[in-house]
Design a protein around this motif. Structure first.
Motif, PDB file in Angstrom:
ATOM      1  N   VAL A 146       0.822  -1.213   0.000  1.00  0.00           N
ATOM      2  CA  VAL A 146       0.000   0.000   0.000  1.00  0.00           C
ATOM      3  C   VAL A 146       0.856   1.265   0.000  1.00  0.00           C
ATOM      4  CG1 VAL A 146      -1.741   1.297   1.293  1.00  0.00           C
ATOM      5  CG2 VAL A 146      -1.989  -1.166   0.996  1.00  0.00           C
ATOM      6  N   TYR A 190      -9.685  -0.458 -12.003  1.00  0.00           N
ATOM      7  CA  TYR A 190      -9.502  -1.667 -11.206  1.00  0.00           C
ATOM      8  C   TYR A 190     -10.180  -2.828 -11.926  1.00  0.00           C
ATOM      9  CZ  TYR A 190     -14.115  -0.458  -9.150  1.00  0.00           C
ATOM     10  OH  TYR A 190     -15.420  -0.124  -8.962  1.00  0.00           O
ATOM     11  N   SER A 195     -12.716  -7.079  -6.914  1.00  0.00           N
ATOM     12  CA  SER A 195     -11.274  -6.882  -6.776  1.00  0.00           C
ATOM     13  C   SER A 195     -10.990  -5.416  -7.064  1.00  0.00           C
ATOM     14  CB  SER A 195     -10.512  -7.761  -7.766  1.00  0.00           C
ATOM     15  OG  SER A 195      -9.149  -7.398  -7.772  1.00  0.00           O
ATOM     16  N   GLN A 198      -6.664  -0.877  -4.426  1.00  0.00           N
ATOM     17  CA  GLN A 198      -6.029  -0.843  -3.105  1.00  0.00           C
ATOM     18  C   GLN A 198      -6.140   0.558  -2.492  1.00  0.00           C
ATOM     19  OE1 GLN A 198      -4.780  -3.389  -1.406  1.00  0.00           O
ATOM     20  NE2 GLN A 198      -5.308  -4.787  -3.048  1.00  0.00           N
ATOM     21  N   VAL A 200      -8.381   2.570  -1.133  1.00  0.00           N
ATOM     22  CA  VAL A 200      -9.759   2.621  -0.663  1.00  0.00           C
ATOM     23  C   VAL A 200     -10.134   3.968  -0.085  1.00  0.00           C
ATOM     24  CG1 VAL A 200     -11.374   1.672   0.985  1.00  0.00           C
ATOM     25  CG2 VAL A 200      -9.826   0.179  -0.246  1.00  0.00           C
ATOM     26  N   TYR A 236      -6.935  -9.067  -7.865  1.00  0.00           N
ATOM     27  CA  TYR A 236      -6.224  -9.459  -6.654  1.00  0.00           C
ATOM     28  C   TYR A 236      -6.736 -10.750  -6.019  1.00  0.00           C
ATOM     29  CZ  TYR A 236      -4.451  -4.639  -6.779  1.00  0.00           C
ATOM     30  OH  TYR A 236      -3.862  -3.460  -7.158  1.00  0.00           O
TER      31      TYR A 236
ATOM     32  N   ASN B  31      -5.519  -7.153   4.501  1.00  0.00           N
ATOM     33  CA  ASN B  31      -5.457  -5.732   4.849  1.00  0.00           C
ATOM     34  C   ASN B  31      -6.466  -4.913   4.069  1.00  0.00           C
ATOM     35  OD1 ASN B  31      -3.228  -4.825   6.851  1.00  0.00           O
ATOM     36  ND2 ASN B  31      -2.438  -6.607   5.774  1.00  0.00           N
ATOM     37  N   GLN B  32      -6.751  -5.342   2.834  1.00  0.00           N
ATOM     38  CA  GLN B  32      -7.778  -4.631   2.068  1.00  0.00           C
ATOM     39  C   GLN B  32      -9.131  -4.771   2.776  1.00  0.00           C
ATOM     40  OE1 GLN B  32      -8.338  -5.864  -2.017  1.00  0.00           O
ATOM     41  NE2 GLN B  32      -9.125  -3.878  -2.626  1.00  0.00           N
ATOM     42  N   ARG B  35      -9.176  -2.570   5.825  1.00  0.00           N
ATOM     43  CA  ARG B  35      -9.374  -1.155   5.500  1.00  0.00           C
ATOM     44  C   ARG B  35     -10.834  -0.883   5.149  1.00  0.00           C
ATOM     45  NH1 ARG B  35      -4.680  -2.122   2.649  1.00  0.00           N
ATOM     46  NH2 ARG B  35      -5.701  -1.835   0.655  1.00  0.00           N
ATOM     47  N   ILE B  66     -15.649  -7.327  -0.551  1.00  0.00           N
ATOM     48  CA  ILE B  66     -15.052  -6.184  -1.268  1.00  0.00           C
ATOM     49  C   ILE B  66     -16.014  -5.688  -2.353  1.00  0.00           C
ATOM     50  CG2 ILE B  66     -13.187  -5.576  -2.890  1.00  0.00           C
ATOM     51  CD1 ILE B  66     -11.364  -7.410  -1.074  1.00  0.00           C
ATOM     52  N   THR B  70     -17.351  -1.976  -2.420  1.00  0.00           N
ATOM     53  CA  THR B  70     -17.019  -1.153  -3.597  1.00  0.00           C
ATOM     54  C   THR B  70     -18.286  -0.554  -4.177  1.00  0.00           C
ATOM     55  OG1 THR B  70     -15.132  -2.551  -4.090  1.00  0.00           O
ATOM     56  CG2 THR B  70     -15.922  -1.167  -5.873  1.00  0.00           C
TER      57      THR B  70
END
Lengths: 406, 80
Positions: A146, A190, A195, A198, A200, A236, B31-32, B35, B66, B70
């Motif tokens: 990151v 992205y 996915s 990164q 965010v 990812y 970690n994503q 966050r 995610i 998103t």
């Protein structure tokens, strides 16, 4: 200004995950001695104090499991093992012992020295030998994803050396905000909602206008609607697609399949190459965010400090002023205006060598599309830019490879 | 007229697809998710989080969460 630069309308950056230069491209030295890859004699001591030698035995998957440690403290061990630590020169002797720390298996720890045999990566190896390969492109920080990706977006990581959320410190704005404010166009593509980026907190939240998906990238290439600047992120994770099909992770992060990343890189290249107007007016930079704990033989050089001091809690107690770079990563500039088989010398050439890092990305985009722009980090202001590699001569298509996906 | 050289790119093995891979094996995805959980707290402070991470959480579970987050974030600020 070169004719190539004069014709340049689009820059695309594709940033993959967690592979070092020597791991992916080190084998190419045997074919072209200008490439600062491996001689085959490089070693690291293992925990029995026996030399573990580099070997062309890297596999696409199931080899670097568990994921090698690439946190800031682990990378310091990889770089400075057997030395008193900074400011001593990095020894590059601690990769095997750092990997041993993950599961205390001596034989397995040697795999961190493995690299891909010539031709095993047809896409990356072909592009590296057809366009411009950088011998000296380094991660911005000796640490994880990151904070390194932040340098590509902002020219700084705002004092962070880890994977935690970071917050933008004024006056440094992202390259996307700078571009839009200057009346230019920019997008971060992205892969898909499962996915996503990164980035965010600082980008995705509140700024939907700068994002789009990989499918949109393909459509924009086809229709000629690509923005001035595009940043592309790979997939990812392994996950079902919107249509229920299998979406294979393409980021090449261990233990994801490296071959899936090859397909992804080829698909980005093909999307640009197959639109002739776009091909002639676009430069594509392919690079990796950091080395992922995998061996490279070139000691990362010092750089000017970034004006931030990392928290000792994040560095494992080691003071760090963002005054040295991370481990070397693959970087290739693709354009028909790049002279065939260009090798950009790095630190191995004290006279002509050039050092690049991820702050070179916003530095280059700003220089080309915006011009003078003062509110940039010290690292970005000092970073090398790369569009001078575009020449006056456009190579014919018969001289530019194409990729056929199975 | 000379044709451009064409390089064949092989498909990855079918067995490469592993959505059931444990999330703890991938620090980046972990970690994503972490966050996104932080961001989710600011969006819905009184709601339970959209994912509960434990040893059984998979890469596929993370991708599903995610996706949810998103899509929520992309509705901001215009569509909410």
């Amino acid at each position: 200004m070169s004719a190539g630069l004069d014709n340049l309308k689009h820059v695309v950056v594709l940033m993959m995950e967690n592979r070092s230069f020597d791991h992916m491209l080190g084998a190419l030295r045997a074919e072209d001695p200008r490439i600062n890859g491996l001689t085959g004699d490089e070693t690291n001591p293992d925990t029995d104090n026996e030399p573990a030698k580099v070997a062309p035995q890297a596999e696409f998957q199931s080899q670097l499991d568990p994921d090698p440690d690439h946190s800031f403290p682990a990378v310091q061990k990889q770089l400075f093992f057997g030395t008193p630590g900074p400011p001593a020169a990095p020894s590059m002797q601690g990769f095997v012992q750092s990997y041993w720390d993950k599961q205390h298996d001596v034989a397995h720890s040697h795999k961190i020295m493995y690299y891909f045999a010539p031709g095993k990566l047809p896409v990356l190896h072909t592009l590296a030998q057809s366009y411009a390969l950088f011998n000296g492109w380094f991660a911005s920080i000796p640490g994880p994803t990151v904070c390194n990706r932040a340098f590509a977006h902002y020219g700084t990581s705002f004092g962070k050396v880890d994977l935690d959320i970071f917050y933008v410190v004024e006056p440094f704005k992202s390259i996307y905000e700078r571009m839009l404010a200057a009346g230019r166009t920019a997008k971060l593509y992205y892969f898909d909602p499962s996915s996503s980026t990164q980035e965010v907190v600082n980008l995705l939240k509140d700024q939907p206008q700068i994002f789009a998906t990989y499918q949109q990238f393909l459509d924009d290439c086809k229709s000629g609607a690509l923005p001035d600047y595009s940043f592309v992120e790979p997939n990812y994770s392994d996950h079902p697609g919107e249509d229920g099909g299998e979406q294979l992770a393409s980021d090449q992060h261990p233990d994801h399949d490296v071959q899936a990343g090859e397909v992804f890189i080829a698909s980005i290249y093909n999307a640009i190459h197959q639109n002739q107007d776009l091909w002639e007016s676009t430069a594509l930079l392919i690079t990796y965010d950091e080395h992922g704990g995998i061996y490279d033989h070139v000691p990362p050089p010092a750089c000017i400090p970034d004006g931030f001091q990392a928290s000792l809690a994040d560095t494992g107690g080691m003071p760090f002023a963002f005054d040295r770079l991370g481990v070397r990563v693959p970087a290739i500039l693709v354009s028909p205006w790049v002279a065939k088989a260009t090798v950009v010398p790095g630190p191995e050439d004290p006279t002509n060598g050039r050092v690049f890092e991820h702050a070179s990305i916003p530095a280059t985009i700003t220089q080309h599309f915006i011009g003078t722009y003062d509110n940039r980090s010290p690292r970005e202001k000092a970073a090398q830019t790369f569009l001078d590699l575009l020449t006056d001569e456009m190579r014919p298509d018969s001289d530019c490879p194409g990729f056929e996906l199975d | 007229m000379a044709q451009p050289p064409v390089i064949r790119v092989p498909k990855p093995a079918h067995t490469s697809y592993q959505p059931d891979r444990p999330l703890w094996k991938n620090t980046l995805l972990q970690n994503q998710v972490r966050r996104f959980l932080e961001v989710e707290k600011t969006l819905s402070p009184n709601q339970p989080p959209g994912i509960s991470v434990d040893e059984g959480t998979t890469e596929g579970d993370a991708a599903k969460y995610i996706r949810l987050m998103t899509k929520r974030l992309h509705r901001l600020p215009g569509e909410e």
